[in-house]
Every structure is written in structure tokens, then in C-alpha cells.
Design a protein around this motif. Structure first.
Motif, PDB file in Angstrom:
ATOM      1  N   MET A 104       0.823  -1.222   0.000  1.00 11.77           N
ATOM      2  CA  MET A 104       0.000   0.000   0.000  1.00 11.77           C
ATOM      3  C   MET A 104       0.856   1.269   0.000  1.00 11.77           C
ATOM      4  N   TRP A 105       2.081   1.182   0.547  1.00  4.81           N
ATOM      5  CA  TRP A 105       2.927   2.380   0.589  1.00  4.81           C
ATOM      6  C   TRP A 105       3.420   2.734  -0.813  1.00  4.81           C
ATOM      7  N   ASP A 128      -0.422  15.591 -14.485  1.00  5.64           N
ATOM      8  CA  ASP A 128      -0.938  14.683 -15.505  1.00  5.64           C
ATOM      9  C   ASP A 128      -2.289  14.185 -14.986  1.00  5.64           C
ATOM     10  N   GLU A 129      -3.328  14.892 -15.380  1.00 12.07           N
ATOM     11  CA  GLU A 129      -4.665  14.616 -14.854  1.00 12.07           C
ATOM     12  C   GLU A 129      -5.117  13.194 -15.155  1.00 12.07           C
ATOM     13  N   ALA A 130      -4.851  12.743 -16.365  1.00 10.05           N
ATOM     14  CA  ALA A 130      -5.282  11.399 -16.754  1.00 10.05           C
ATOM     15  C   ALA A 130      -4.634  10.350 -15.854  1.00 10.05           C
ATOM     16  N   ARG A 131      -3.349  10.525 -15.583  1.00 10.44           N
ATOM     17  CA  ARG A 131      -2.650   9.578 -14.712  1.00 10.44           C
ATOM     18  C   ARG A 131      -3.203   9.648 -13.285  1.00 10.44           C
ATOM     19  N   LEU A 132      -3.378  10.851 -12.783  1.00 12.25           N
ATOM     20  CA  LEU A 132      -3.907  11.030 -11.425  1.00 12.25           C
ATOM     21  C   LEU A 132      -5.237  10.318 -11.267  1.00 12.25           C
ATOM     22  N   PHE A 133      -6.163  10.584 -12.168  1.00 12.95           N
ATOM     23  CA  PHE A 133      -7.494   9.990 -12.059  1.00 12.95           C
ATOM     24  C   PHE A 133      -7.456   8.473 -12.293  1.00 12.95           C
ATOM     25  N   ARG A 134      -6.584   8.018 -13.176  1.00  9.62           N
ATOM     26  CA  ARG A 134      -6.482   6.573 -13.428  1.00  9.62           C
ATOM     27  C   ARG A 134      -5.956   5.849 -12.201  1.00  9.62           C
ATOM     28  N   TYR A 135      -4.917   6.410 -11.587  1.00 11.62           N
ATOM     29  CA  TYR A 135      -4.348   5.779 -10.397  1.00 11.62           C
ATOM     30  C   TYR A 135      -5.360   5.745  -9.249  1.00 11.62           C
ATOM     31  N   ILE A 136      -6.091   6.841  -9.090  1.00 12.41           N
ATOM     32  CA  ILE A 136      -7.111   6.876  -8.038  1.00 12.41           C
ATOM     33  C   ILE A 136      -8.206   5.850  -8.327  1.00 12.41           C
ATOM     34  N   GLY A 137      -8.629   5.787  -9.581  1.00 15.64           N
ATOM     35  CA  GLY A 137      -9.672   4.833  -9.962  1.00 15.64           C
ATOM     36  C   GLY A 137      -9.294   3.396  -9.670  1.00 15.64           C
ATOM     37  N   MET A 138      -8.014   3.078  -9.820  1.00 16.99           N
ATOM     38  CA  MET A 138      -7.536   1.724  -9.581  1.00 16.99           C
ATOM     39  C   MET A 138      -7.654   1.321  -8.107  1.00 16.99           C
ATOM     40  N   HIS A 139      -7.652   2.316  -7.212  1.00 15.78           N
ATOM     41  CA  HIS A 139      -7.674   2.007  -5.776  1.00 15.78           C
ATOM     42  C   HIS A 139      -8.871   2.629  -5.053  1.00 15.78           C
ATOM     43  N   GLN A 145     -11.691   1.541  -4.360  1.00 11.26           N
ATOM     44  CA  GLN A 145     -12.431   0.651  -3.471  1.00 11.26           C
ATOM     45  C   GLN A 145     -11.576   0.130  -2.322  1.00 11.26           C
ATOM     46  N   SER A 146     -10.378   0.656  -2.195  1.00 12.78           N
ATOM     47  CA  SER A 146      -9.490   0.213  -1.116  1.00 12.78           C
ATOM     48  C   SER A 146     -10.100   0.516   0.250  1.00 12.78           C
ATOM     49  N   LYS A 147      -9.919  -0.412   1.176  1.00 13.75           N
ATOM     50  CA  LYS A 147     -10.389  -0.222   2.551  1.00 13.75           C
ATOM     51  C   LYS A 147      -9.297   0.365   3.440  1.00 13.75           C
ATOM     52  N   GLU A 148      -8.084   0.507   2.887  1.00 13.84           N
ATOM     53  CA  GLU A 148      -6.958   1.021   3.657  1.00 13.84           C
ATOM     54  C   GLU A 148      -7.120   2.513   3.935  1.00 13.84           C
ATOM     55  N   PHE A 149      -7.037   2.883   5.199  1.00 15.63           N
ATOM     56  CA  PHE A 149      -7.145   4.296   5.581  1.00 15.63           C
ATOM     57  C   PHE A 149      -6.130   5.150   4.831  1.00 15.63           C
ATOM     58  N   PHE A 150      -4.890   4.686   4.758  1.00 19.53           N
ATOM     59  CA  PHE A 150      -3.838   5.501   4.157  1.00 19.53           C
ATOM     60  C   PHE A 150      -4.002   5.678   2.654  1.00 19.53           C
ATOM     61  N   SER A 162     -16.083   7.590   1.489  1.00 17.91           N
ATOM     62  CA  SER A 162     -16.552   8.872   2.034  1.00 17.91           C
ATOM     63  C   SER A 162     -15.391   9.718   2.544  1.00 17.91           C
ATOM     64  N   LEU A 163     -14.362   9.085   3.108  1.00 17.10           N
ATOM     65  CA  LEU A 163     -13.189   9.840   3.567  1.00 17.10           C
ATOM     66  C   LEU A 163     -12.510  10.531   2.399  1.00 17.10           C
ATOM     67  N   SER A 164     -12.362   9.847   1.281  1.00 21.43           N
ATOM     68  CA  SER A 164     -11.723  10.427   0.100  1.00 21.43           C
ATOM     69  C   SER A 164     -12.537  11.594  -0.442  1.00 21.43           C
ATOM     70  N   VAL A 165     -13.840  11.437  -0.463  1.00 22.32           N
ATOM     71  CA  VAL A 165     -14.722  12.509  -0.951  1.00 22.32           C
ATOM     72  C   VAL A 165     -14.631  13.719  -0.031  1.00 22.32           C
ATOM     73  N   ARG A 166     -14.721  13.478   1.258  1.00 23.49           N
ATOM     74  CA  ARG A 166     -14.672  14.574   2.229  1.00 23.49           C
ATOM     75  C   ARG A 166     -13.352  15.354   2.124  1.00 23.49           C
ATOM     76  N   GLU A 167     -12.252  14.617   2.065  1.00 24.15           N
ATOM     77  CA  GLU A 167     -10.945  15.267   1.955  1.00 24.15           C
ATOM     78  C   GLU A 167     -10.776  15.941   0.591  1.00 24.15           C
ATOM     79  N   GLY A 168     -11.234  15.265  -0.447  1.00 25.07           N
ATOM     80  CA  GLY A 168     -11.051  15.790  -1.799  1.00 25.07           C
ATOM     81  C   GLY A 168     -11.795  17.082  -2.069  1.00 25.07           C
TER      82      GLY A 168
END
Length: 228
Positions: free
Chosen positions: A143-144, A161-172, A174-179, A210-216
């Protein structure tokens, strides 16, 4: 065997250890690491004075010195290693990515990971493309490494690189990891300072934690509230 330069630097840290600070510093890091008990302002001065007396490490010896410091149990040794890399950051290239990867996956916690992400990996990728590593990291089970890949563009602003940023986020997403959830929110919040509409649209179109949305949306919501 530790590099002579690192041995001298570690000895300097040991000479300034403070048992009064140690317990609180170890507790703050959930007792995952030992500490000398040297707080950041004093450690910064110690490194500055040491560099004045001994000079910066030679570029060729630099990786061995960093590895020597990283292998020590006291957390200040890792912090000082990061400080040395900061001093050499203009010379960082993709050839240093194997070293950084070693550091990312050993003695891993947010304090070192977040520094490496934007200050070291981020700087390398601003200067040259080395996709092999980022792609490997974003697909990793570690995860690190995932967090580094998500956060490395934190300081890019209009160069993101917006496309890369959004792609990387999309890949994770559904992660349950807080970090990971926190990293996604942090990356989106920083990019929202440059392109708020893109971030709002992305969050609206993705099922993020919800944490990602709130922070984002923190910066966007704060700005919209002020403008009302």
C-alpha cells in the motif's frame, strides 16, 4: 557495514539524544520506531552544522550513506537520510528510483512515505519519464508503493498529468486502507486548487470512499462557502 560518513553522523545524533523527549516521540509514532528524542528544529541544526564541517556526500557514495542511515533503528536516522536527499535533490534521476523503492518498502510509515512521494519521486518524474516504476508501484500489493504513486504529483499544480492522477485513483478507489483513502482525498484536494471543476466532476462520477470525498472536496467547499 555502515559507511564512515554515516557512522560519524549517527554518532553526532547519539551525542544529542534526549530521554525526556524520547517517550513522547515514540508514542506519537505508535511505538513502531525507536527515537533518540531529538526534535525537528534541533535535528535540522545538527544536520546543517554537520554538513558545514564534513561537506555534502559525494554523489557516488550518497546511496550507500543513505542505506547505512536507513538501516539504523532510531527514526531520526531515517529523517536525516531524507534531509541528505533533500540537499541532493537537484541531482536525483531515475537511476535513484531503486534506492527510493528500498526506502519506501522498509521502515514504512506516513512520515517518510509522504516526504519521499512529492519531494523525491515527484521531482524525478517532473524531470524525466520513468513509467516502469510508477506503473509497478500502482499495481503493487504494497500500500505504501500505491500511496507514493497516488501522491507523487502533489506539487505539480498546472503540470499535473490529470489522466494519470485519475487513473491511479480509480484503480484504488475501493481500497479499505485508511492511508490509501486519505491519499486519494489529499491528491484530489491539492489538484482542486488548480482545476476544481475537473475534481468535482471526477468525484461525482466515481464511487469513492466517504473519507476520500470529504478530503477531496475540502478546498472546493471552503472556497464556495467564502464566495457565497
Amino acid at each position: 557495514m555502515s559507511h564512515e560518513y554515516a557512522v560519524k553522523l549517527i554518532a553526532r545524533l547519539k551525542d544529542h539524544q534526549n530521554s525526556d523527549n524520547r517517550e513522547a516521540m515514540e508514542a506519537y509514532m505508535r511505538n513502531q520506531f525507536e527515537f533518540f528524542g531529538i526534535r525537528t528544529p534541533e535535528r535540522t541544526l545538527l544536520l546543517r552544522d554537520f554538513l558545514k564541517e564534513n561537506g555534502k556526500p559525494d554523489n557516488e557514495e550518497f546511496p550507500d550513506i543513505v542505506r547505512s542511515l536507513w538501516s539504523e533503528p532510531q527514526r531520526e536516522c531515517q529523517y536525516v537520510a531524507l534531509g541528505l536527499i533533500d540537499k541532493q535533490s537537484r541531482y536525483l534521476t531515475k537511476e535513484h528510483l531503486p534506492l527510493l523503492e528500498e526506502m519506501i518498502v522498509t521502515k514504512s510509515w506516513w512520515d517518510t512515505i509522504d516526504h519521499i512521494a512529492s519531494n523525491h519521486v515527484g521531482k524525478i518524474y517532473q524531470k524525466e519519464e520513468a513509467d516502469t516504476y510508477l506503473e509497478k508501484w500502482i499495481h503493487s500489493d504494497n500500500m505504501w508503493l500505491n500511496r507514493i504513486a497516488i501522491l507523487h504529483q502533489l506539487k505539480y499544480k498546472t503540470e499535473t498529468d490529470e489522466a494519470r492522477l485519475f487513473r491511479y485513483i480509480g484503480m484504488h478507489r475501493q481500497s479499505k486502507e485508511f492511508f490509501i483513502q486519505k491519499a486519494i482525498g489529499w491528491a484530489l484536494r491539492e489538484y482542486s486548487k488548480t482545476n476544481p471543476e475537473a475534481v468535482k466532476d471526477f468525484i461525482a462520477s466515481e464511487e469513492l470512499a466517504s473519507l476520500s470525498v470529504r478530503e477531496g472536496l475540502k478546498h472546493v467547499n471552503r472556497k464556495e462557502k467564502v464566495e457565497k
